[in-house]
Design a protein around this motif. Structure first.
Motif, PDB file in Angstrom:
ATOM      1  N   LEU A 216      18.382  -5.422  47.264  1.00 23.69           N
ATOM      2  CA  LEU A 216      19.666  -4.756  47.053  1.00 23.69           C
ATOM      3  C   LEU A 216      20.792  -5.784  46.906  1.00 23.69           C
ATOM      4  CD1 LEU A 216      20.449  -1.781  46.848  1.00 23.69           C
ATOM      5  CD2 LEU A 216      21.128  -1.846  49.245  1.00 23.69           C
ATOM      6  N   ALA A 217      20.731  -6.855  47.690  1.00 19.10           N
ATOM      7  CA  ALA A 217      21.744  -7.908  47.575  1.00 19.10           C
ATOM      8  C   ALA A 217      21.655  -8.593  46.214  1.00 19.10           C
ATOM      9  CB  ALA A 217      21.560  -8.926  48.697  1.00 19.10           C
ATOM     10  N   ALA A 218      20.433  -8.813  45.730  1.00 17.39           N
ATOM     11  CA  ALA A 218      20.266  -9.427  44.409  1.00 17.39           C
ATOM     12  C   ALA A 218      20.821  -8.516  43.316  1.00 17.39           C
ATOM     13  CB  ALA A 218      18.789  -9.725  44.158  1.00 17.39           C
ATOM     14  N   LEU A 219      20.614  -7.213  43.466  1.00 19.08           N
ATOM     15  CA  LEU A 219      21.147  -6.270  42.483  1.00 19.08           C
ATOM     16  C   LEU A 219      22.671  -6.295  42.488  1.00 19.08           C
ATOM     17  CD1 LEU A 219      20.837  -3.953  40.455  1.00 19.08           C
ATOM     18  CD2 LEU A 219      20.691  -2.375  42.401  1.00 19.08           C
ATOM     19  N   ALA A 220      23.267  -6.306  43.672  1.00 17.57           N
ATOM     20  CA  ALA A 220      24.731  -6.344  43.758  1.00 17.57           C
ATOM     21  C   ALA A 220      25.275  -7.611  43.114  1.00 17.57           C
ATOM     22  CB  ALA A 220      25.164  -6.256  45.222  1.00 17.57           C
ATOM     23  N   GLY A 221      24.607  -8.743  43.343  1.00 16.20           N
ATOM     24  CA  GLY A 221      25.059  -9.991  42.738  1.00 16.20           C
ATOM     25  C   GLY A 221      24.948  -9.977  41.227  1.00 16.20           C
ATOM     26  N   ALA A 222      23.864  -9.400  40.715  1.00 17.41           N
ATOM     27  CA  ALA A 222      23.681  -9.340  39.261  1.00 17.41           C
ATOM     28  C   ALA A 222      24.720  -8.423  38.620  1.00 17.41           C
ATOM     29  CB  ALA A 222      22.269  -8.859  38.938  1.00 17.41           C
ATOM     30  N   LEU A 223      24.989  -7.288  39.251  1.00 18.90           N
ATOM     31  CA  LEU A 223      25.977  -6.363  38.693  1.00 18.90           C
ATOM     32  C   LEU A 223      27.381  -6.956  38.722  1.00 18.90           C
ATOM     33  CD1 LEU A 223      24.746  -2.997  40.263  1.00 18.90           C
ATOM     34  CD2 LEU A 223      24.533  -3.712  37.880  1.00 18.90           C
ATOM     35  N   ALA A 224      27.666  -7.758  39.738  1.00 17.99           N
ATOM     36  CA  ALA A 224      29.007  -8.338  39.857  1.00 17.99           C
ATOM     37  C   ALA A 224      29.318  -9.305  38.722  1.00 17.99           C
ATOM     38  CB  ALA A 224      29.149  -9.044  41.206  1.00 17.99           C
ATOM     39  N   GLN A 225      28.288  -9.830  38.055  1.00 20.17           N
ATOM     40  CA  GLN A 225      28.510 -10.755  36.946  1.00 20.17           C
ATOM     41  C   GLN A 225      28.963 -10.041  35.677  1.00 20.17           C
ATOM     42  OE1 GLN A 225      28.341 -14.012  37.635  1.00 20.17           O
ATOM     43  NE2 GLN A 225      27.792 -13.362  39.710  1.00 20.17           N
ATOM     44  N   ASP A 226      28.740  -8.731  35.623  1.00 20.70           N
ATOM     45  CA  ASP A 226      29.103  -7.951  34.439  1.00 20.70           C
ATOM     46  C   ASP A 226      30.434  -7.251  34.701  1.00 20.70           C
ATOM     47  OD1 ASP A 226      29.363  -6.275  32.286  1.00 20.70           O
ATOM     48  OD2 ASP A 226      27.325  -5.479  32.377  1.00 20.70           O
ATOM     49  N   PRO A 227      31.480  -7.563  33.923  1.00 20.90           N
ATOM     50  CA  PRO A 227      32.786  -6.926  34.180  1.00 20.90           C
ATOM     51  C   PRO A 227      32.737  -5.406  34.105  1.00 20.90           C
ATOM     52  CG  PRO A 227      32.996  -8.753  32.624  1.00 20.90           C
ATOM     53  CD  PRO A 227      31.532  -8.518  32.808  1.00 20.90           C
ATOM     54  N   TYR A 228      31.795  -4.866  33.342  1.00 20.53           N
ATOM     55  CA  TYR A 228      31.711  -3.419  33.194  1.00 20.53           C
ATOM     56  C   TYR A 228      30.906  -2.766  34.319  1.00 20.53           C
ATOM     57  CZ  TYR A 228      33.376  -4.525  28.516  1.00 20.53           C
ATOM     58  OH  TYR A 228      34.109  -5.004  27.460  1.00 20.53           O
ATOM     59  N   GLN A 229      30.307  -3.583  35.179  1.00 21.40           N
ATOM     60  CA  GLN A 229      29.483  -3.049  36.260  1.00 21.40           C
ATOM     61  C   GLN A 229      30.080  -3.354  37.638  1.00 21.40           C
ATOM     62  OE1 GLN A 229      26.832  -1.158  36.016  1.00 21.40           O
ATOM     63  NE2 GLN A 229      26.434  -1.282  33.826  1.00 21.40           N
TER      64      GLN A 229
END
Length: 226
Positions: free
Chosen positions: A127-140
């Motif tokens: 879940l932490a990895a998912l949050a980090g990946a989404l944070a890199q996308d301005p639309y996410q």
């Protein structure tokens, strides 16, 4: 140390060669000497002070490897397993007495809670990895904030449940100090009910994780951790 720069043989040689060439082209000796000194001082200034060559330094002692950072989720799972083992040890003398069925039910619930906490400890990393990946996308970013909030809530439930398991060991021993002692059945009933609530809270944590990562069955109580 600076005086050594003036005595560098290569720069002295440059000055001498320049002075010799000046004298060779029929300049007066004093003029050739001045030119030699100028070239020598120029070499000292340029190569000794403006662009000094760095002397190789001896390698220092090897630095110690950094201490590994403790994983709070893995530590939480370890403490939950330890609490479940302590509860089983405290419940073992009561398994074959009049409280056997009641204590066995509580023991099963404690082991299930510990197994779910260990399972969640691994899922929180995903879940932490998912949050980090989404944070890199301005639309996410908004979804990343929701995932991070869920992650914080799941971790809170994990650590709270682990503390409840540790407290359950103490409360079981207080309710039944020994197999020969008169048990505090009311305290046992309260403990059993509260363990059900703790298990329900951990199940909610499983559902929170599944909301973003998809369902994954938790390990069976008593099975070896992955």
């Amino acid at each position: 140390m600076h005086l050594r720069k003036f005595a560098n043989p290569w720069w002295l040689l440059c000055g001498a060669v320049a002075g010799g060439l000046a004298w060779a082209v029929t300049l007066p000796i004093w003029a050739a000497a001045v030119i030699g000194v100028i070239i020598w001082l120029t070499a000292v200034l340029v190569f000794g002070f403006l662009f000094p060559s760095s002397a190789p330094t001896a390698p220092g002692p090897p630095t110690a490897a950094p201490e590994p950072v403790a994983d709070p989720d893995a530590e939480c799972a370890r403490r939950a397993r330890a609490a479940a083992a302590s509860f089983a040890e405290a419940a073992a003398p009561l398994a074959h007495g009049p409280l056997g069925e009641r204590v066995s039910r509580m023991l099963w619930r404690v082991e299930e809670i510990a197994a779910s906490i260990a399972h969640l400890a691994g899922r929180t990393h995903e879940l932490a990895a998912l949050a980090g990946a989404l944070a890199q996308d301005p639309y996410q970013r908004e979804r990343a904030h929701r995932v991070a909030a869920r992650l914080a809530e799941v971790r809170h439930r994990m650590h709270a449940a682990t503390g409840d398991l540790a407290a359950a060991v103490r409360r079981l021993r207080e309710a039944v100090p020994s197999p020969q002692a008169v048990p505090d059945t009311a305290a046992l009933d309260r403990l059993a009910a509260e363990l059900e609530d703790v298990g329900y809270g951990v199940d909610i944590g499983e559902n929170m994780v599944a909301e973003f990562l998809g369902p994954e069955p938790p390990p069976v109580p008593g099975a070896s951790a992955r």
